[in-house]
Design a protein around this motif. Structure first.
Motif, PDB file in Angstrom:
ATOM      1  N   GLU A  51      26.489 -58.909  27.552  1.00  0.00           N
ATOM      2  CA  GLU A  51      25.030 -59.025  27.589  1.00  0.00           C
ATOM      3  C   GLU A  51      24.408 -57.891  28.405  1.00  0.00           C
ATOM      4  O   GLU A  51      23.376 -57.346  28.018  1.00  0.00           O
ATOM      5  CB  GLU A  51      24.610 -60.386  28.162  1.00  0.00           C
ATOM      6  N   VAL A  52      25.043 -57.537  29.523  1.00  0.00           N
ATOM      7  CA  VAL A  52      24.542 -56.439  30.346  1.00  0.00           C
ATOM      8  C   VAL A  52      24.574 -55.137  29.545  1.00  0.00           C
ATOM      9  O   VAL A  52      23.605 -54.368  29.547  1.00  0.00           O
ATOM     10  CB  VAL A  52      25.367 -56.317  31.652  1.00  0.00           C
ATOM     11  N   LEU A  53      25.692 -54.904  28.846  1.00  0.00           N
ATOM     12  CA  LEU A  53      25.800 -53.690  28.034  1.00  0.00           C
ATOM     13  C   LEU A  53      24.784 -53.670  26.903  1.00  0.00           C
ATOM     14  O   LEU A  53      24.175 -52.636  26.611  1.00  0.00           O
ATOM     15  CB  LEU A  53      27.206 -53.549  27.458  1.00  0.00           C
ATOM     16  N   LEU A  54      24.594 -54.818  26.255  1.00  0.00           N
ATOM     17  CA  LEU A  54      23.606 -54.875  25.169  1.00  0.00           C
ATOM     18  C   LEU A  54      22.213 -54.558  25.681  1.00  0.00           C
ATOM     19  O   LEU A  54      21.459 -53.815  25.036  1.00  0.00           O
ATOM     20  CB  LEU A  54      23.618 -56.262  24.515  1.00  0.00           C
ATOM     21  N   ALA A  55      21.852 -55.097  26.827  1.00  0.00           N
ATOM     22  CA  ALA A  55      20.527 -54.838  27.396  1.00  0.00           C
ATOM     23  C   ALA A  55      20.378 -53.353  27.730  1.00  0.00           C
ATOM     24  O   ALA A  55      19.354 -52.739  27.427  1.00  0.00           O
ATOM     25  CB  ALA A  55      20.300 -55.698  28.628  1.00  0.00           C
ATOM     26  N   LYS A  56      21.425 -52.793  28.330  1.00  0.00           N
ATOM     27  CA  LYS A  56      21.390 -51.377  28.700  1.00  0.00           C
ATOM     28  C   LYS A  56      21.250 -50.508  27.456  1.00  0.00           C
ATOM     29  O   LYS A  56      20.421 -49.603  27.409  1.00  0.00           O
ATOM     30  CB  LYS A  56      22.661 -51.010  29.466  1.00  0.00           C
ATOM     31  N   HIS A  57      22.069 -50.790  26.451  1.00  0.00           N
ATOM     32  CA  HIS A  57      22.033 -49.972  25.241  1.00  0.00           C
ATOM     33  C   HIS A  57      20.756 -50.196  24.444  1.00  0.00           C
ATOM     34  O   HIS A  57      20.277 -49.274  23.782  1.00  0.00           O
ATOM     35  CB  HIS A  57      23.281 -50.199  24.392  1.00  0.00           C
ATOM     36  N   ALA A  58      20.192 -51.377  24.505  1.00  0.00           N
ATOM     37  CA  ALA A  58      18.917 -51.621  23.825  1.00  0.00           C
ATOM     38  C   ALA A  58      17.839 -50.736  24.439  1.00  0.00           C
ATOM     39  O   ALA A  58      17.020 -50.148  23.720  1.00  0.00           O
ATOM     40  CB  ALA A  58      18.537 -53.095  23.910  1.00  0.00           C
ATOM     41  N   GLN A  59      17.855 -50.612  25.771  1.00  0.00           N
ATOM     42  CA  GLN A  59      16.878 -49.743  26.432  1.00  0.00           C
ATOM     43  C   GLN A  59      17.113 -48.288  26.059  1.00  0.00           C
ATOM     44  O   GLN A  59      16.165 -47.542  25.797  1.00  0.00           O
ATOM     45  CB  GLN A  59      16.983 -49.908  27.959  1.00  0.00           C
ATOM     46  N   GLU A  60      18.391 -47.869  26.014  1.00  0.00           N
ATOM     47  CA  GLU A  60      18.704 -46.498  25.637  1.00  0.00           C
ATOM     48  C   GLU A  60      18.278 -46.221  24.200  1.00  0.00           C
ATOM     49  O   GLU A  60      17.715 -45.158  23.911  1.00  0.00           O
ATOM     50  CB  GLU A  60      20.197 -46.230  25.805  1.00  0.00           C
ATOM     51  N   LEU A  61      18.534 -47.165  23.300  1.00  0.00           N
ATOM     52  CA  LEU A  61      18.137 -46.992  21.905  1.00  0.00           C
ATOM     53  C   LEU A  61      16.618 -46.922  21.773  1.00  0.00           C
ATOM     54  O   LEU A  61      16.090 -46.118  20.997  1.00  0.00           O
ATOM     55  CB  LEU A  61      18.693 -48.127  21.037  1.00  0.00           C
ATOM     56  N   GLU A  62      15.939 -47.755  22.531  1.00  0.00           N
ATOM     57  CA  GLU A  62      14.479 -47.742  22.498  1.00  0.00           C
ATOM     58  C   GLU A  62      13.960 -46.384  22.954  1.00  0.00           C
ATOM     59  O   GLU A  62      13.034 -45.821  22.350  1.00  0.00           O
ATOM     60  CB  GLU A  62      13.961 -48.861  23.419  1.00  0.00           C
ATOM     61  N   SER A  63      14.562 -45.839  23.986  1.00  0.00           N
ATOM     62  CA  SER A  63      14.170 -44.529  24.493  1.00  0.00           C
ATOM     63  C   SER A  63      14.433 -43.447  23.453  1.00  0.00           C
ATOM     64  O   SER A  63      13.596 -42.575  23.209  1.00  0.00           O
ATOM     65  CB  SER A  63      14.931 -44.234  25.782  1.00  0.00           C
ATOM     66  N   LEU A  64      15.618 -43.500  22.825  1.00  0.00           N
ATOM     67  CA  LEU A  64      15.939 -42.520  21.784  1.00  0.00           C
ATOM     68  C   LEU A  64      15.018 -42.659  20.578  1.00  0.00           C
ATOM     69  O   LEU A  64      14.618 -41.653  19.983  1.00  0.00           O
ATOM     70  CB  LEU A  64      17.400 -42.667  21.349  1.00  0.00           C
ATOM     71  N   ASP A  65      14.671 -43.891  20.224  1.00  0.00           N
ATOM     72  CA  ASP A  65      13.748 -44.104  19.107  1.00  0.00           C
ATOM     73  C   ASP A  65      12.390 -43.473  19.422  1.00  0.00           C
ATOM     74  O   ASP A  65      11.764 -42.856  18.557  1.00  0.00           O
ATOM     75  CB  ASP A  65      13.583 -45.592  18.806  1.00  0.00           C
ATOM     76  N   ALA A  66      11.937 -43.620  20.652  1.00  0.00           N
ATOM     77  CA  ALA A  66      10.651 -43.038  21.047  1.00  0.00           C
ATOM     78  C   ALA A  66      10.727 -41.509  20.998  1.00  0.00           C
ATOM     79  O   ALA A  66       9.805 -40.850  20.498  1.00  0.00           O
ATOM     80  CB  ALA A  66      10.263 -43.513  22.445  1.00  0.00           C
ATOM     81  N   GLU A  67      11.842 -40.948  21.488  1.00  0.00           N
ATOM     82  CA  GLU A  67      12.033 -39.496  21.426  1.00  0.00           C
ATOM     83  C   GLU A  67      12.067 -39.027  19.975  1.00  0.00           C
ATOM     84  O   GLU A  67      11.486 -37.993  19.638  1.00  0.00           O
ATOM     85  CB  GLU A  67      13.336 -39.088  22.124  1.00  0.00           C
ATOM     86  N   HIS A  68      12.747 -39.780  19.132  1.00  0.00           N
ATOM     87  CA  HIS A  68      12.839 -39.407  17.712  1.00  0.00           C
ATOM     88  C   HIS A  68      11.462 -39.460  17.058  1.00  0.00           C
ATOM     89  O   HIS A  68      11.109 -38.571  16.257  1.00  0.00           O
ATOM     90  CB  HIS A  68      13.827 -40.325  16.981  1.00  0.00           C
ATOM     91  N   ALA A  69      10.673 -40.462  17.387  1.00  0.00           N
ATOM     92  CA  ALA A  69       9.325 -40.564  16.822  1.00  0.00           C
ATOM     93  C   ALA A  69       8.479 -39.360  17.242  1.00  0.00           C
ATOM     94  O   ALA A  69       7.745 -38.797  16.422  1.00  0.00           O
ATOM     95  CB  ALA A  69       8.664 -41.871  17.270  1.00  0.00           C
ATOM     96  N   ARG A  70       8.616 -38.936  18.511  1.00  0.00           N
ATOM     97  CA  ARG A  70       7.880 -37.751  18.968  1.00  0.00           C
ATOM     98  C   ARG A  70       8.366 -36.502  18.222  1.00  0.00           C
ATOM     99  O   ARG A  70       7.560 -35.641  17.838  1.00  0.00           O
ATOM    100  CB  ARG A  70       8.028 -37.578  20.480  1.00  0.00           C
TER     101      ARG A  70
END
Length: 139
Positions: A51-70
């Motif tokens: 669960e800790v890893l999923l939360a961490k990676h979800a945040q990382e993916l969200e950040s990468l998605d935002a970078e990709h959108a930019r």
């Protein structure tokens, strides 16, 4: 008929011996149940780490998605600027730069429901939005 004093000692000894055997037999069974408890605790610890890893990676993916959108916005701006500067869509396509895809109206999916292709779209080297480095078109 109550036991006589000598007989009482033999009865007490027999009782203690029977109880000792029962405790020994139960102890073996109790340790089997203890093993279940240990295994469950270990499994829970693994799930907690997951669960800790999923939360961490979800945040990382969200950040990468935002970078990709930019980055996609930058591609669109550069493409539109090239069109405004006199390039035609056909010319840009011939050079490997196709028109940016329109954004879909849907947004804000929960991180757990996203699929891998949406989280990390494949990158195409010819569609980065960058012009080739001084290769020119007169080759």
């Amino acid at each position: 008929m109550s036991p006589t004093p000598t007989n009482k000692k033999a009865v007490d000894t027999a009782r203690k011996s029977a109880e000792a055997l029962a405790h020994k037999a139960l102890q073996a069974r109790v340790s089997l149940v203890g093993a279940i408890g240990e295994a469950q605790a270990s499994a829970q610890e693994i799930l907690d780490q997951r669960e800790v890893l999923l939360a961490k990676h979800a945040q990382e993916l969200e950040s990468l998605d935002a970078e990709h959108a930019r980055a996609e916005d930058t591609i669109k701006t550069a493409y539109d600027t090239a069109i405004s500067g006199g390039w035609t869509a056909r010319e840009l396509t011939d050079m490997g730069y196709s028109a940016p895809k329109k954004k879909k109206a849907r947004r804000q999916k929960p991180a757990a429901a996203e699929t891998t292709p949406q989280a990390a779209p494949p990158a195409s080297p010819n569609h980065t939005g960058e012009q080739p480095s001084s290769t020119g078109t007169n080759d």
